[in-house]
Design a protein around this motif. Structure first.
Motif, PDB file in Angstrom:
ATOM      1  N   GLY A 102     -74.881 -21.251  13.521  1.00 46.01           N
ATOM      2  CA  GLY A 102     -76.319 -21.373  13.344  1.00 46.01           C
ATOM      3  C   GLY A 102     -77.028 -21.803  14.624  1.00 46.01           C
ATOM      4  N   PHE A 103     -76.384 -22.676  15.389  1.00 44.50           N
ATOM      5  CA  PHE A 103     -76.950 -23.142  16.651  1.00 44.50           C
ATOM      6  C   PHE A 103     -77.111 -21.986  17.640  1.00 44.50           C
ATOM      7  N   ILE A 104     -76.069 -21.177  17.766  1.00 39.35           N
ATOM      8  CA  ILE A 104     -76.126 -20.038  18.682  1.00 39.35           C
ATOM      9  C   ILE A 104     -77.108 -18.985  18.172  1.00 39.35           C
ATOM     10  N   ASP A 105     -77.124 -18.774  16.865  1.00 37.26           N
ATOM     11  CA  ASP A 105     -78.054 -17.807  16.289  1.00 37.26           C
ATOM     12  C   ASP A 105     -79.497 -18.205  16.568  1.00 37.26           C
ATOM     13  N   SER A 106     -79.788 -19.502  16.459  1.00 39.78           N
ATOM     14  CA  SER A 106     -81.133 -19.996  16.750  1.00 39.78           C
ATOM     15  C   SER A 106     -81.473 -19.809  18.229  1.00 39.78           C
ATOM     16  N   MET A 107     -80.510 -20.089  19.114  1.00 39.61           N
ATOM     17  CA  MET A 107     -80.725 -19.913  20.545  1.00 39.61           C
ATOM     18  C   MET A 107     -81.034 -18.470  20.877  1.00 39.61           C
ATOM     19  N   VAL A 108     -80.245 -17.557  20.321  1.00 41.80           N
ATOM     20  CA  VAL A 108     -80.423 -16.141  20.601  1.00 41.80           C
ATOM     21  C   VAL A 108     -81.760 -15.639  20.062  1.00 41.80           C
ATOM     22  N   SER A 109     -82.103 -16.057  18.846  1.00 43.97           N
ATOM     23  CA  SER A 109     -83.359 -15.616  18.240  1.00 43.97           C
ATOM     24  C   SER A 109     -84.554 -16.096  19.045  1.00 43.97           C
ATOM     25  N   THR A 110     -84.477 -17.329  19.543  1.00 45.02           N
ATOM     26  CA  THR A 110     -85.587 -17.898  20.304  1.00 45.02           C
ATOM     27  C   THR A 110     -85.668 -17.329  21.709  1.00 45.02           C
ATOM     28  N   SER A 111     -84.512 -17.179  22.374  1.00 46.96           N
ATOM     29  CA  SER A 111     -84.493 -16.790  23.786  1.00 46.96           C
ATOM     30  C   SER A 111     -84.616 -15.291  23.994  1.00 46.96           C
ATOM     31  N   GLY A 115     -84.064  -7.889  18.509  1.00 48.29           N
ATOM     32  CA  GLY A 115     -82.951  -7.140  19.074  1.00 48.29           C
ATOM     33  C   GLY A 115     -81.897  -8.010  19.718  1.00 48.29           C
ATOM     34  N   GLY A 116     -82.039  -9.318  19.592  1.00 48.25           N
ATOM     35  CA  GLY A 116     -81.084 -10.218  20.234  1.00 48.25           C
ATOM     36  C   GLY A 116     -79.870 -10.546  19.402  1.00 48.25           C
ATOM     37  N   LYS A 117     -79.903 -10.228  18.105  1.00 46.69           N
ATOM     38  CA  LYS A 117     -78.794 -10.584  17.216  1.00 46.69           C
ATOM     39  C   LYS A 117     -77.475  -9.976  17.680  1.00 46.69           C
ATOM     40  N   LYS A 118     -77.558  -8.768  18.246  1.00 49.55           N
ATOM     41  CA  LYS A 118     -76.330  -8.077  18.648  1.00 49.55           C
ATOM     42  C   LYS A 118     -75.597  -8.797  19.778  1.00 49.55           C
ATOM     43  N   PHE A 119     -76.303  -9.662  20.491  1.00 49.14           N
ATOM     44  CA  PHE A 119     -75.679 -10.392  21.594  1.00 49.14           C
ATOM     45  C   PHE A 119     -75.141 -11.763  21.175  1.00 49.14           C
ATOM     46  N   ALA A 120     -75.372 -12.142  19.927  1.00 51.38           N
ATOM     47  CA  ALA A 120     -74.952 -13.458  19.459  1.00 51.38           C
ATOM     48  C   ALA A 120     -73.436 -13.689  19.598  1.00 51.38           C
ATOM     49  N   PRO A 121     -72.574 -12.714  19.261  1.00 52.55           N
ATOM     50  CA  PRO A 121     -71.123 -12.958  19.430  1.00 52.55           C
ATOM     51  C   PRO A 121     -70.744 -13.264  20.876  1.00 52.55           C
ATOM     52  N   TYR A 122     -71.355 -12.559  21.827  1.00 55.71           N
ATOM     53  CA  TYR A 122     -71.021 -12.826  23.233  1.00 55.71           C
ATOM     54  C   TYR A 122     -71.527 -14.194  23.665  1.00 55.71           C
ATOM     55  N   ILE A 123     -72.766 -14.537  23.313  1.00 52.65           N
ATOM     56  CA  ILE A 123     -73.305 -15.844  23.684  1.00 52.65           C
ATOM     57  C   ILE A 123     -72.501 -16.953  23.034  1.00 52.65           C
ATOM     58  N   PHE A 124     -72.078 -16.740  21.797  1.00 58.87           N
ATOM     59  CA  PHE A 124     -71.240 -17.734  21.110  1.00 58.87           C
ATOM     60  C   PHE A 124     -69.934 -17.932  21.866  1.00 58.87           C
ATOM     61  N   SER A 125     -69.259 -16.840  22.187  1.00 57.27           N
ATOM     62  CA  SER A 125     -67.978 -16.936  22.901  1.00 57.27           C
ATOM     63  C   SER A 125     -68.160 -17.595  24.258  1.00 57.27           C
ATOM     64  N   LEU A 126     -69.230 -17.240  24.952  1.00 61.61           N
ATOM     65  CA  LEU A 126     -69.502 -17.795  26.275  1.00 61.61           C
ATOM     66  C   LEU A 126     -69.732 -19.302  26.196  1.00 61.61           C
ATOM     67  N   PHE A 127     -70.599 -19.716  25.287  1.00 61.23           N
ATOM     68  CA  PHE A 127     -70.941 -21.133  25.160  1.00 61.23           C
ATOM     69  C   PHE A 127     -69.722 -21.981  24.812  1.00 61.23           C
ATOM     70  N   PHE A 128     -68.989 -21.569  23.791  1.00 60.22           N
ATOM     71  CA  PHE A 128     -67.897 -22.416  23.324  1.00 60.22           C
ATOM     72  C   PHE A 128     -66.662 -22.319  24.208  1.00 60.22           C
ATOM     73  N   PHE A 129     -66.467 -21.207  24.901  1.00 56.35           N
ATOM     74  CA  PHE A 129     -65.366 -21.173  25.866  1.00 56.35           C
ATOM     75  C   PHE A 129     -65.632 -22.173  26.989  1.00 56.35           C
ATOM     76  N   ILE A 130     -66.854 -22.171  27.516  1.00 51.97           N
ATOM     77  CA  ILE A 130     -67.202 -23.103  28.593  1.00 51.97           C
ATOM     78  C   ILE A 130     -67.152 -24.538  28.094  1.00 51.97           C
ATOM     79  N   LEU A 131     -67.685 -24.786  26.891  1.00 56.29           N
ATOM     80  CA  LEU A 131     -67.682 -26.142  26.340  1.00 56.29           C
ATOM     81  C   LEU A 131     -66.263 -26.663  26.150  1.00 56.29           C
ATOM     82  N   PHE A 132     -65.408 -25.866  25.525  1.00 58.14           N
ATOM     83  CA  PHE A 132     -64.026 -26.290  25.297  1.00 58.14           C
ATOM     84  C   PHE A 132     -63.281 -26.460  26.617  1.00 58.14           C
ATOM     85  N   ALA A 133     -63.528 -25.562  27.580  1.00 56.39           N
ATOM     86  CA  ALA A 133     -62.869 -25.672  28.884  1.00 56.39           C
ATOM     87  C   ALA A 133     -63.300 -26.942  29.593  1.00 56.39           C
ATOM     88  N   ASN A 134     -64.587 -27.266  29.506  1.00 54.27           N
ATOM     89  CA  ASN A 134     -65.084 -28.499  30.132  1.00 54.27           C
ATOM     90  C   ASN A 134     -64.461 -29.731  29.493  1.00 54.27           C
TER      91      ASN A 134
END
Length: 258
Positions: free
Chosen positions: A70-79, A83-102
């Motif tokens: 829901g957090f990523i979906d809200s970010m994508v919808s706002t930013s 037509g941004g919904k289709k990019f939600a899986p990539y933004i989700f993977s990007l955000f949480f990969f970086i977060l977990f790596a950090n």
């Protein structure tokens, strides 16, 4: 860490070969960096696997996973907007990969002899790949959706014609700098924090070994380590958010132009 290398703050960033392998003259060895990227990917997989139970009465794990989506979906919808919904899986993977790596990169594994964590996002090669891959998606989306009209992104709406020889090069340079700023921001933030922890850790060890007034140095260093560690936790989340948010904003430009 050996006593002689204890004060070397850059030792923690050294890429070591765990399994040496050469193929046709190319070094394809499995390194500690690759190991921790697999660890991060596995943790992300387990996090999502435990959150996809779809129980009628969701548990805490499922609530966390649904909250993350829901957090990523809200970010994508706002930013990105329409037509941004289709990019939600990539933004989700990007955000949480970086977060977990950090977060994995600051785990105190060194308290166990023989173990040493590795922060993959403190290497410019990793952050640069993430940044240029994101930038490549932005270019592909923009050119696919708008064709040559995509280059109108460098011509601000309403700008006077006589300023175009100055505005267009500035806008083009600003656009091309985006992947470098994305990669460098994450790399610098994570590297600086780890160096600070290493330096204060060395002060603490040397102060404890010195005795006497050295105990004061040890105590002050431990306070700084606690403070920097708390700040690092905040930076881990902020940097992941900034990277994902900026990628979303760049995708907005590619989808909607101005």
């Amino acid at each position: 860490m050996s006593a002689g290398a204890a004060i070397n703050p850059m030792e923690q960033f050294e890429v070591g070969k765990l399994i040496k392998f050469d193929l046709l003259g190319y070094d394809l060895s499995f390194t500690n960096s690759a190991l921790f990227m697999f660890v991060v990917a596995a943790l992300l997989f387990v996090f999502m696997l435990g959150g996809m139970k779809r129980a009628l009465v969701p548990g805490k794990w499922q609530l966390m996973a649904e909250g993350a989506v829901g957090f990523i979906d809200s970010m994508v919808s706002t930013s990105i907007g329409k037509g941004g919904k289709k990019f939600a899986p990539y933004i989700f993977s990007l955000f949480f990969f970086i977060l977990f790596a950090n977060l994995v990169g600051i785990l105190p594994l060194a308290v166990v002899p023989g173990l040493h964590t590795f922060a993959v996002t403190s290497h410019i090669t990793v952050t640069a790949v993430l940044a240029f891959f994101s930038f490549g998606i932005v270019l592909a989306v923009g050119l696919w959706k708008h064709g040559f009209k995509f280059f109108g992104l460098f011509v601000p709406h309403g700008a006077p014609l006589w300023l175009m020889p100055v505005i267009i090069p500035v806008e083009f340079i600003s656009f091309m700098v985006r992947p470098f700023s994305l990669g460098l921001r994450l790399f610098v933030a994570m590297t600086a924090g780890h160096i600070l922890l290493e330096v204060f850790g060395s002060f603490a060890v040397q102060g404890l070994n010195a005795g006497g007034i050295g105990y004061g140095v040890w105590f002050a260093s431990m306070l700084m380590i606690i403070g920097v560690s708390a700040l690092e936790l905040l930076v881990c989340a902020i940097q992941a958010y900034v990277f994902a948010l900026l990628t979303s904003l760049y995708l907005h430009d590619a989808v909607h132009l101005h």
